[in-house]
Enzyme design. Structure first.
Site, mmCIF file in Angstrom:
data_model
loop_
_atom_site.group_PDB
_atom_site.id
_atom_site.type_symbol
_atom_site.label_atom_id
_atom_site.label_comp_id
_atom_site.label_asym_id
_atom_site.label_seq_id
_atom_site.Cartn_x
_atom_site.Cartn_y
_atom_site.Cartn_z
ATOM 1 N N LYS A 36 0.857 -1.196 0.000
ATOM 2 C CA LYS A 36 0.000 0.000 0.000
ATOM 3 C C LYS A 36 0.879 1.226 0.000
ATOM 4 C CE LYS A 36 -4.515 0.817 0.380
ATOM 5 N NZ LYS A 36 -5.629 -0.107 0.127
ATOM 6 N N GLY A 64 -20.572 6.708 3.575
ATOM 7 C CA GLY A 64 -19.448 6.969 2.659
ATOM 8 C C GLY A 64 -19.980 6.902 1.243
ATOM 9 N N GLY A 111 -18.190 7.757 -1.819
ATOM 10 C CA GLY A 111 -17.175 7.884 -2.863
ATOM 11 C C GLY A 111 -17.443 6.828 -3.922
ATOM 12 N N ASN A 112 -16.385 6.386 -4.593
ATOM 13 C CA ASN A 112 -16.557 5.416 -5.677
ATOM 14 C C ASN A 112 -17.293 4.168 -5.209
ATOM 15 O OD1 ASN A 112 -15.372 2.801 -7.000
ATOM 16 N ND2 ASN A 112 -15.249 4.374 -8.570
ATOM 17 N N ALA A 113 -16.817 3.544 -4.132
ATOM 18 C CA ALA A 113 -17.415 2.281 -3.681
ATOM 19 C C ALA A 113 -18.857 2.496 -3.222
ATOM 20 C CB ALA A 113 -16.574 1.672 -2.566
ATOM 21 N N GLY A 114 -19.097 3.545 -2.441
ATOM 22 C CA GLY A 114 -20.439 3.801 -1.921
ATOM 23 C C GLY A 114 -21.449 4.094 -3.023
HETATM 24 N N1 GLU Z 1 -7.274 0.104 -3.129
HETATM 25 C C1 GLU Z 1 -8.066 -1.070 -3.389
HETATM 26 C C2 GLU Z 1 -8.109 -1.962 -2.166
HETATM 27 O O1 GLU Z 1 -7.953 -1.519 -1.046
HETATM 28 C C3 GLU Z 1 -7.636 -1.765 -4.652
HETATM 29 C C4 GLU Z 1 -6.231 -2.264 -4.667
HETATM 30 C C5 GLU Z 1 -5.786 -2.732 -6.031
HETATM 31 O O2 GLU Z 1 -6.572 -2.731 -6.954
HETATM 32 O O3 GLU Z 1 -4.621 -3.126 -6.130
HETATM 33 O O4 GLU Z 1 -8.361 -3.138 -2.272
#
Ligand code: GLU
Length: 415
Positions: free
Chosen positions: A105, A217, A219-222
């Site tokens: 990350k 939330g 954003g994209n996911a929500g």
């Molecule tokens: N940021 C996203 C996660 O937390 C996607 C990570 C990715 O696609 O590598 O799973």
């Protein structure tokens, strides 16, 4: 007050799994820490001519199962410990999905909401000039996360390609389609979450048609959770919130109109035909499905006894603390833990890597079908462990994931 440092929480969760699995001390100790981490200082020219200095991070947590993989956050509260926790969770996420990848990350401490597009571009390129030496398609592959977008991935891929002197689309995923992105990546996190929600409803004997949903939330996911919960499962969104506030209508909210309102005004607040609701009250609504889709530590020992949802589908990373997990489990709330529930994103990122490597692109139906197969298989692996060992779903997910990473470490001769 209980521990809220996400990295300490991640280590605590691991310890519980290590004990349940009877893991040897060396493997446990090796898994408590990132293998590698890099902290960088970035100097960025702002539009007014001044130079601003930012701190950035890339943590490669464990690569026993394959190259490290995981997103990048641009957030004012980003810290090294947050990135470490998120990198640990990525390790368990790719393992629980049985992807041939490790976990990593990264992030930059900044407030992208106060930056212009050209300032963001210079920051993104500066970040790659620093971490470019430790990432690459065979080493470590970033992706979008909180406040990072396909456009940011495009600038980063371009900077990395310029550094290497050849086109390297596989260095990053979540790219725009014309630059080697995958169809189906943009809604993959929410879609994967809806697939495992469908499976959870099956084993719990719940009907999804007409079931109520609250989303914390937006954003994209929500946003995609709102539209896909209706499209795929026939559910009814009754509440949604973002950092500025929330909206509620027990009769249901049109998810597409709400997304349009959010995109136009920057918030869900003041959506016509709804009443205001705070983030805290939204979490405590009596709904069938609660979707935390923002940041860490929203369900804690302070409010877990008031959560009334039947299923919690964690699209955020780390929304529930270990104390809250136990309370929810005792009260019979069925939790789809983050690194299972939100693994659709990294799974389609993996599909994107495969397509980049072959330079051959799949139709959308193939992405959806393969994602569904992967999510369903992972749900069943975790659910079986949950039943067999009578442990809560997060611990079951940890047991599946940690055992897989430990096995790879053993086979490599690391432990
Ligand atoms: N940021 C996203 C996660 O937390 C996607 C990570 C990715 O696609 O590598 O799973």
């Amino acid at each position: 007050m209980a521990e809220l440092n996400p990295f300490k929480i991640a280590q605590e969760q691991l310890a519980e799994a290590a004990q349940a699995l009877g893991l040897d001390d060396a493997t446990h100790e090796a898994l408590r820490w990132p293998m590698r981490e890099m902290t960088v200082t970035l100097t960025v020219r702002m539009d007014d001519g001044s130079v601003k200095v930012f701190r950035g991070y890339r943590v490669q947590y464990n690569d026993a199962r394959g190259p490290t993989k995981g997103g990048l956050r641009f957030h004012p509260q980003e810290t090294l410990d947050t990135v470490r926790a998120l990198a640990a969770w990525m390790t368990w996420k790719t393992a629980v999905m049985d992807l041939p990848l490790g976990g990593g990350k990264g992030g930059v401490t900044c407030n992208p909401k106060e930056m212009s597009p050209s300032e963001l571009e210079r920051l993104s390129r500066a970040f790659i000039r620093q971490v470019g030496r430790i990432i690459g398609p065979e080493k470590d592959v970033p992706a979008p996360d909180v406040y990072t977008t396909p456009q940011i991935m495009a600038w980063m891929m371009d900077e990395f390609s310029a550094l290497r002197g050849y086109n390297a689309p596989g260095v990053i995923t979540g790219k725009p389609l014309p630059l080697g992105g995958s169809l189906g990546r943009v809604d993959a996190t929410a879609r994967g979450g809806m697939y495992v929600t469908r499976e959870a409803a099956k084993v719990l004997g719940l009907k999804t048609e007409g079931a109520t949903v609250a989303i914390q939330g937006f954003g994209n996911a929500g946003q995609f959770a709102a539209t896909l919960s209706k499209e795929l499962l026939g559910m009814k969104v009754v509440a949604a919130s973002d950092s500025r506030g929330g909206v509620y209508n027990p009769k249901g909210i049109d998810p597409h109109a709400l997304v349009e309102h959010k995109q136009r005004t920057g918030s869900v607040v003041d959506f016509p035909g709804t009443e205001p609701i705070s983030n805290e009250d939204l979490l405590q609504l009596k709904v069938d499905l609660l979707v935390p889709a923002a940041l860490e530590n929203v369900i804690t020992d302070q409010n877990a006894d008031k959560i009334q949802a039947k299923i919690v589908c964690e699209l955020a990373n780390g929304p529930t603390t270990p104390e809250a997990d136990k309370i929810l489990h005792d009260r019979g709330v069925f939790v789809l833990p983050d690194f299972l529930a939100n693994a659709g994103g990294v799974t389609v990122s993996y599909f994107e890597q495969v397509q980049n490597a072959y330079n051959y692109y799949w139709p959308l139906e193939d992405v959806h079908k393969r994602l569904d197969q992967k999510m369903t298989k992972a749900f069943n692996d975790v659910y079986e462990t949950h039943k067999k060992h009578n442990v809560h779903m997060r611990l079951a997910a940890y047991m599946v994931a940690v055992a897989r990473v430990a096995e790879a470490m053993k086979l490599r001769g690391w432990v």
